[in-house]
Design a protein around this motif. Structure first.
Motif, PDB file in Angstrom:
ATOM      1  N   ALA A 107       0.829  -1.213   0.000  1.00  0.00           N
ATOM      2  CA  ALA A 107       0.000   0.000   0.000  1.00  0.00           C
ATOM      3  C   ALA A 107       0.858   1.255   0.000  1.00  0.00           C
ATOM      4  N   ALA A 108       1.968   1.212   0.721  1.00  0.00           N
ATOM      5  CA  ALA A 108       2.837   2.389   0.793  1.00  0.00           C
ATOM      6  C   ALA A 108       3.455   2.747  -0.552  1.00  0.00           C
ATOM      7  N   ARG A 109       3.460   1.801  -1.489  1.00  0.00           N
ATOM      8  CA  ARG A 109       4.033   2.086  -2.810  1.00  0.00           C
ATOM      9  C   ARG A 109       3.146   3.014  -3.624  1.00  0.00           C
ATOM     10  N   THR A 110       1.823   2.965  -3.391  1.00  0.00           N
ATOM     11  CA  THR A 110       0.914   3.689  -4.288  1.00  0.00           C
ATOM     12  C   THR A 110      -0.162   4.518  -3.611  1.00  0.00           C
ATOM     13  N   VAL A 111      -0.464   4.235  -2.357  1.00  0.00           N
ATOM     14  CA  VAL A 111      -1.600   4.906  -1.713  1.00  0.00           C
ATOM     15  C   VAL A 111      -1.157   6.225  -1.098  1.00  0.00           C
ATOM     16  N   TRP A 153      -2.718 -15.071  -0.113  1.00  0.00           N
ATOM     17  CA  TRP A 153      -1.831 -15.606  -1.135  1.00  0.00           C
ATOM     18  C   TRP A 153      -1.675 -14.634  -2.300  1.00  0.00           C
ATOM     19  N   ALA A 154      -2.723 -13.911  -2.631  1.00  0.00           N
ATOM     20  CA  ALA A 154      -2.612 -12.915  -3.705  1.00  0.00           C
ATOM     21  C   ALA A 154      -1.572 -11.853  -3.356  1.00  0.00           C
ATOM     22  N   VAL A 155      -1.486 -11.525  -2.070  1.00  0.00           N
ATOM     23  CA  VAL A 155      -0.483 -10.554  -1.613  1.00  0.00           C
ATOM     24  C   VAL A 155       0.912 -11.165  -1.644  1.00  0.00           C
ATOM     25  N   MET A 156       1.040 -12.403  -1.163  1.00  0.00           N
ATOM     26  CA  MET A 156       2.357 -12.964  -0.897  1.00  0.00           C
ATOM     27  C   MET A 156       2.968 -13.734  -2.061  1.00  0.00           C
ATOM     28  N   ALA A 157       2.178 -14.226  -2.986  1.00  0.00           N
ATOM     29  CA  ALA A 157       2.693 -15.129  -4.019  1.00  0.00           C
ATOM     30  C   ALA A 157       3.939 -14.616  -4.752  1.00  0.00           C
ATOM     31  N   PRO A 158       3.998 -13.340  -5.132  1.00  0.00           N
ATOM     32  CA  PRO A 158       5.187 -12.882  -5.864  1.00  0.00           C
ATOM     33  C   PRO A 158       6.455 -12.814  -5.015  1.00  0.00           C
ATOM     34  N   TYR A 159       6.301 -12.903  -3.692  1.00  0.00           N
ATOM     35  CA  TYR A 159       7.430 -12.630  -2.807  1.00  0.00           C
ATOM     36  C   TYR A 159       7.816 -13.826  -1.944  1.00  0.00           C
ATOM     37  N   MET A 160       7.356 -15.014  -2.318  1.00  0.00           N
ATOM     38  CA  MET A 160       7.712 -16.229  -1.574  1.00  0.00           C
ATOM     39  C   MET A 160       8.332 -17.251  -2.520  1.00  0.00           C
ATOM     40  N   ARG A 161       9.168 -16.770  -3.431  1.00  0.00           N
ATOM     41  CA  ARG A 161       9.708 -17.625  -4.482  1.00  0.00           C
ATOM     42  C   ARG A 161      11.153 -18.045  -4.231  1.00  0.00           C
ATOM     43  N   LEU A 195      14.695  -9.913  -3.018  1.00  0.00           N
ATOM     44  CA  LEU A 195      13.737  -8.882  -3.394  1.00  0.00           C
ATOM     45  C   LEU A 195      14.390  -7.867  -4.320  1.00  0.00           C
ATOM     46  N   ASP A 196      13.614  -7.350  -5.251  1.00  0.00           N
ATOM     47  CA  ASP A 196      14.098  -6.394  -6.240  1.00  0.00           C
ATOM     48  C   ASP A 196      13.920  -4.978  -5.698  1.00  0.00           C
ATOM     49  N   ALA A 197      15.017  -4.285  -5.473  1.00  0.00           N
ATOM     50  CA  ALA A 197      14.954  -2.936  -4.913  1.00  0.00           C
ATOM     51  C   ALA A 197      14.128  -1.995  -5.769  1.00  0.00           C
ATOM     52  N   ALA A 198      14.123  -2.206  -7.078  1.00  0.00           N
ATOM     53  CA  ALA A 198      13.376  -1.314  -7.974  1.00  0.00           C
ATOM     54  C   ALA A 198      11.874  -1.361  -7.703  1.00  0.00           C
ATOM     55  N   GLU A 199      11.374  -2.470  -7.189  1.00  0.00           N
ATOM     56  CA  GLU A 199       9.950  -2.595  -6.889  1.00  0.00           C
ATOM     57  C   GLU A 199       9.543  -1.759  -5.681  1.00  0.00           C
ATOM     58  N   TRP A 200      10.513  -1.385  -4.852  1.00  0.00           N
ATOM     59  CA  TRP A 200      10.205  -0.735  -3.572  1.00  0.00           C
ATOM     60  C   TRP A 200      10.757   0.684  -3.469  1.00  0.00           C
ATOM     61  N   LEU A 220      14.476  -1.190   0.986  1.00  0.00           N
ATOM     62  CA  LEU A 220      13.658   0.019   1.132  1.00  0.00           C
ATOM     63  C   LEU A 220      14.550   1.242   1.310  1.00  0.00           C
ATOM     64  N   PRO A 221      14.171   2.377   0.730  1.00  0.00           N
ATOM     65  CA  PRO A 221      15.025   3.572   0.785  1.00  0.00           C
ATOM     66  C   PRO A 221      15.222   4.152   2.180  1.00  0.00           C
TER      67      PRO A 221
END
Length: 271
Positions: A108-112, A193-201, A205-210, A240-241
């Protein structure tokens, strides 16, 4: 109980605890939790009573008194739920999340707009391939269980396959009073799972996403929690920055309120 309507028309229920002048904070529970969960209520009370915060403790969609969107599981909808709550709170709020709720708060902090700070307690990012990596087809098996109303089976499947809990431990939990609560909120695991699926692989973590999360973030983990969760917490803090990582003594994934709440309150109020 109060309610707000999210962008897709889903009704989200919440309690407001306190009416202080130190700002507003929204609590976001993890898998199987709800606003009635004792830890959520106790943390809300401490933050309101001892730190003068106005606390919003809500039921994520599909739990408690909140409505659901059966068959529609998209993390963007839960992000929109937080946006609706922030708007109801006057346009600004900090987010405090536990487990998958911590990951949701960070998303949420990325866009809200209006998110002032985030506290993320043990977001379950899996960043090491040697740790438990959930199966790729988890959603295709989980969703039919939920649609068929197989709540006990859903609980067992999510605890073991998504969260990596040993079968023996799950078997013991099955005969405890706590199981009833797990079953009551089992349908909401598809949202987790919709929240976590991309990040439990099992990858870093990709810094560019955050990089858009420029607000202050406190990432917490207990020194008695699993190494996997500690790795995930340190992993997100590292990309995170504007984040700091703190380890809480004597705390596991089921946190002690008397240790967790002061760490959260001090960070949010600058004490």
């Amino acid at each position: 109980m109060r309610t707000v309507t999210s962008a897709d028309g889903t009704t989200i229920a919440y309690d407001q605890v306190g009416d202080g002048d130190a700002g507003t904070v929204i609590l976001i529970g993890g898998a199987f939790s709800s606003r009635a969960f004792p830890t959520m209520r106790e943390v809300a009370k401490v933050l309101a009573d001892d730190y003068g915060l106005t606390v919003i403790n809500y039921d994520r969609r599909g739990r408690g008194d909140s409505a659901d969107s059966p068959g529609v599981y998209d993390s963007a909808n839960e992000v929109a739920d937080t946006a609706a709550l922030i708007e109801a709170a006057g346009g600004e709020a900090a987010l405090v999340g536990w487990s998958s709720g911590a990951a949701l708060g960070l998303l949420a902090a990325r866009t809200v707009p209006g998110v002032t700070k985030v506290v993320a307690f043990e977001p379950p990012f899996v960043v090491d391939p040697k740790d438990h990596v959930p199966p790729k087809d988890l959603a295709t098996k989980l969703h039919p269980m939920i649609a068929a109303g197989k709540r006990n089976k859903t609980v067992r499947y999510y605890l073991t396959k998504a969260m990596g809990m040993p079968w023996l431990m799950v078997g013991v939990m099955r005969v405890t009073p706590f199981w009833k609560q797990l079953a009551a909120t089992s349908n909401s695991t598809a949202h987790d799972w919709a929240v976590m699926a991309p990040y439990m692989r099992g990858v870093k973590l990709d810094a560019a996403e955050w990089e858009t999360v420029e607000i202050p973030v406190l990432v917490l983990a207990g020194d008695r929690t699993s190494p996997m969760l500690t790795k995930g917490a340190k992993g997100i803090a590292g990309v995170l920055p504007n984040a700091e990582f703190t380890e809480l003594p004597g705390v596991s994934h089921n946190p002690k309120v008397e240790i967790l709440a002061p760490a959260v309150g001090d960070f949010l109020t600058g004490k």
